[in-house]
Design a protein around this motif. Structure first.
Motif, mmCIF file in Angstrom:
data_model
loop_
_atom_site.group_PDB
_atom_site.id
_atom_site.type_symbol
_atom_site.label_atom_id
_atom_site.label_comp_id
_atom_site.label_asym_id
_atom_site.label_seq_id
_atom_site.Cartn_x
_atom_site.Cartn_y
_atom_site.Cartn_z
ATOM 1 N N ASP A 160 -26.309 -77.278 -12.582
ATOM 2 C CA ASP A 160 -27.597 -76.912 -11.481
ATOM 3 C C ASP A 160 -26.983 -77.026 -10.372
ATOM 4 N N THR A 161 -26.172 -76.013 -9.990
ATOM 5 C CA THR A 161 -25.881 -76.063 -8.531
ATOM 6 C C THR A 161 -26.749 -75.757 -7.569
ATOM 7 N N PRO A 162 -26.852 -76.448 -6.441
ATOM 8 C CA PRO A 162 -27.784 -76.188 -5.250
ATOM 9 C C PRO A 162 -27.696 -74.762 -4.953
ATOM 10 N N GLU A 163 -28.838 -74.260 -4.782
ATOM 11 C CA GLU A 163 -28.870 -72.733 -4.369
ATOM 12 C C GLU A 163 -28.111 -72.342 -3.205
ATOM 13 N N MET A 164 -27.929 -73.208 -2.289
ATOM 14 C CA MET A 164 -27.243 -72.847 -1.083
ATOM 15 C C MET A 164 -25.745 -72.521 -1.477
ATOM 16 N N PHE A 165 -25.297 -73.268 -2.671
ATOM 17 C CA PHE A 165 -23.892 -73.009 -3.036
ATOM 18 C C PHE A 165 -23.704 -72.071 -4.285
ATOM 19 N N LYS A 166 -24.720 -71.488 -4.438
ATOM 20 C CA LYS A 166 -24.546 -70.158 -5.607
ATOM 21 C C LYS A 166 -24.067 -69.020 -4.742
ATOM 22 N N THR A 167 -22.692 -69.195 -4.410
ATOM 23 C CA THR A 167 -21.999 -68.073 -3.618
ATOM 24 C C THR A 167 -20.871 -68.359 -3.584
ATOM 25 N N ASN A 168 -19.823 -67.333 -3.169
ATOM 26 C CA ASN A 168 -18.580 -67.353 -2.992
ATOM 27 C C ASN A 168 -18.104 -67.288 -1.404
ATOM 28 N N CYS A 169 -18.346 -68.404 -0.822
ATOM 29 C CA CYS A 169 -17.974 -68.390 0.788
ATOM 30 C C CYS A 169 -16.697 -67.497 1.077
ATOM 31 N N ALA A 170 -15.770 -67.900 0.165
ATOM 32 C CA ALA A 170 -14.260 -67.390 0.619
ATOM 33 C C ALA A 170 -14.340 -65.775 0.608
ATOM 34 N N ALA A 171 -15.161 -65.119 -0.445
ATOM 35 C CA ALA A 171 -15.031 -63.877 -0.860
ATOM 36 C C ALA A 171 -15.787 -63.208 0.374
ATOM 37 N N GLN A 172 -16.793 -63.958 1.047
ATOM 38 C CA GLN A 172 -17.443 -63.134 1.769
ATOM 39 C C GLN A 172 -16.757 -63.505 3.519
ATOM 40 N N GLY A 173 -15.893 -64.381 3.608
ATOM 41 C CA GLY A 173 -15.136 -64.536 4.675
ATOM 42 C C GLY A 173 -16.043 -65.792 5.761
ATOM 43 N N VAL A 174 -16.589 -66.599 4.820
ATOM 44 C CA VAL A 174 -17.122 -67.322 5.787
ATOM 45 C C VAL A 174 -17.127 -68.994 5.478
ATOM 46 N N ILE A 175 -17.281 -69.940 6.225
ATOM 47 C CA ILE A 175 -17.037 -71.342 5.865
ATOM 48 C C ILE A 175 -18.245 -71.922 5.369
ATOM 49 N N PHE A 176 -19.327 -71.464 5.898
ATOM 50 C CA PHE A 176 -20.738 -72.374 5.696
ATOM 51 C C PHE A 176 -21.493 -71.402 4.710
ATOM 52 N N PRO A 177 -22.242 -71.633 3.854
ATOM 53 C CA PRO A 177 -23.049 -70.764 2.966
ATOM 54 C C PRO A 177 -23.992 -69.896 3.768
ATOM 55 N N PRO A 178 -24.353 -68.964 3.547
ATOM 56 C CA PRO A 178 -25.427 -68.143 4.502
ATOM 57 C C PRO A 178 -26.709 -68.603 4.357
ATOM 58 N N LYS A 179 -26.974 -69.441 3.194
ATOM 59 C CA LYS A 179 -28.464 -69.980 2.997
ATOM 60 C C LYS A 179 -28.591 -71.358 3.609
ATOM 61 N N HIS A 180 -27.523 -71.724 4.405
ATOM 62 C CA HIS A 180 -27.861 -73.140 5.118
ATOM 63 C C HIS A 180 -28.851 -73.068 5.855
ATOM 64 N N PRO A 181 -29.636 -74.155 5.816
ATOM 65 C CA PRO A 181 -30.840 -74.380 6.757
ATOM 66 C C PRO A 181 -30.913 -73.997 7.983
ATOM 67 N N TYR A 182 -29.760 -74.285 8.712
ATOM 68 C CA TYR A 182 -29.856 -74.130 10.260
ATOM 69 C C TYR A 182 -29.930 -72.688 10.510
ATOM 70 N N TYR A 183 -29.963 -71.726 9.318
ATOM 71 C CA TYR A 183 -30.365 -70.109 9.629
ATOM 72 C C TYR A 183 -31.619 -69.852 9.225
ATOM 73 N N ILE A 184 -32.725 -71.129 8.869
ATOM 74 C CA ILE A 184 -34.082 -70.732 8.577
ATOM 75 C C ILE A 184 -34.593 -70.277 9.847
ATOM 76 N N GLY A 185 -35.132 -69.042 9.768
ATOM 77 C CA GLY A 185 -36.004 -68.584 11.051
ATOM 78 C C GLY A 185 -35.245 -68.381 12.376
ATOM 79 N N LEU A 186 -33.918 -68.228 12.179
ATOM 80 C CA LEU A 186 -33.070 -68.233 13.657
ATOM 81 C C LEU A 186 -33.148 -66.775 14.179
ATOM 82 N N PRO A 187 -33.403 -66.703 15.429
ATOM 83 C CA PRO A 187 -33.581 -65.469 16.116
ATOM 84 C C PRO A 187 -32.048 -64.642 15.841
ATOM 85 N N ASP A 188 -32.189 -63.369 15.914
ATOM 86 C CA ASP A 188 -30.810 -62.610 15.891
ATOM 87 C C ASP A 188 -29.978 -62.944 17.054
ATOM 88 N N SER A 189 -30.496 -63.100 18.188
ATOM 89 C CA SER A 189 -29.918 -63.263 19.576
ATOM 90 C C SER A 189 -29.171 -64.553 19.435
#
Length: 312
Positions: free
Chosen positions: A271-300
């Motif tokens: 039961d992997t946390p939803e945030m980590f049901k991804t391959n960060c390396a394949a996407q070229g990122v360090i942090f999961p795209p579903k990290h809570p910091y990104y919730i409601g974040l303005p594009d700017s």
């Protein structure tokens, strides 16, 4: 980034009720909700792990940038609202701290890698992600500080009360969260570097095996996948490539086809946390795209983070 009600100008001062309404309407995640999501996740599986930690700064972050943090807090108190943009000094400090860890985990710097190679492109992508993540982190920090203008009773706090609340918020983002994020960056960068090598060698070594470190601190998630072998291009690795949680110590090993693969029916999926049901390396990122910091974040905010790289 700031609400119009919070930036009404010198000739019009919103009422306390208007201020409170505007503060509560700011985009993003509330500080309480952010802590509720991150505290159990950042706790990880253990207090120690196998990744070498980034070298500590000459002095603790919160002391080194005390004046800048105080300036940031004072500005919110004076303006009674959210700043127009992220704080470039604090955001850059976050990015520098985390990117230093990325370079350590990756084992290289951009200046030491040949331009336009897979390693260069990966590390460049990781750098961009770190700056966007740092901008998102600072945005949510600024939002929390702005929310702190209002007390639990729904009334505007006194300056003394606000400063105390602000201290606790900054301590959470820096004293509690930044170290975990820095440690994660080392492991995530290590796995990103490994992914580049995997892609380069997949024709000769087409099989990957999940390799968990088995000891008293191993999570059920990693233990259940230990030994699973799947082809490099199998969808399994889109959702089960380490890290699978904060402070994850698991790796993958690459083998020839003679090793064989694990049948799907023999895999016990965790039961992997939803945030980590991804391959960060394949996407070229360090942090999961579903990290809570990104919730409601303005594009700017992401753009402002990337601009800090260009202005170096």
């Amino acid at each position: 980034m700031a609400s119009n009600a919070l930036k009404a100008g010198r000739f019009f001062r919103p009422s306390p009720q208007q201020l409170i309404s505007a503060i509560r309407g700011l985009p993003g995640i509330s500080h309480m909700q952010l802590c509720a999501e991150l505290d159990p996740l950042y706790g990880g599986c253990c207090d120690d792990h196998s990744f070498k930690l980034a070298a500590p700064t000459d002095e603790p972050f919160i002391e080194k940038f005390a004046d800048d943090l105080a300036r940031m807090v004072e500005s919110i108190w004076i303006e009674k609202g959210m700043p127009e943009s992220i704080d470039p000094v604090i955001t850059k400090a976050y990015a520098d701290t985390i990117y230093k860890a990325v370079q350590e985990g990756f084992g290289n710097t951009l200046s030491s890698i040949a331009y336009d190679t897979p390693d260069y492109e990966m590390l460049l992508s990781l750098q961009r992600d770190v700056y966007q993540f740092s901008a998102a982190k600072n945005y949510q920090q600024l939002k929390a500080l702005t929310e702190a203008l209002v007390g639990e009773d729904g009334q505007l706090r006194s300056k003394r009360e606000f400063r105390q609340a602000a201290f606790e918020i900054n301590d959470t983002h820096i004293g509690r969260y930044l170290d975990v994020e820095r440690e994660h960056a080392i492991g995530s960068a290590q796995m990103a570097s490994n992914w580049v090598n995997i892609q380069a060698n997949k024709d000769v070594l087409p099989i990957l095996e999940f390799d968990a470190i088995l000891d008293g601190r191993t999570t059920y998630n990693c233990r259940s996948l230990n030994g699973v072998r799947k082809p490099v291009g199998d969808q399994f690795w889109l959702y089960n490539y380490p890290p699978l949680h904060w402070r994850c110590r698991s790796l993958v090993r690459q083998y020839a086809a003679s090793r064989g693969i694990t049948p799907d029916q023999d895999i016990v999926y965790p039961d992997t946390p939803e945030m980590f049901k991804t391959n960060c390396a394949a996407q070229g990122v360090i942090f999961p795209p579903k990290h809570p910091y990104y919730i409601g974040l303005p594009d700017s905010v992401r753009k402002d983070g990337l601009n800090l790289i260009e202005n170096e």
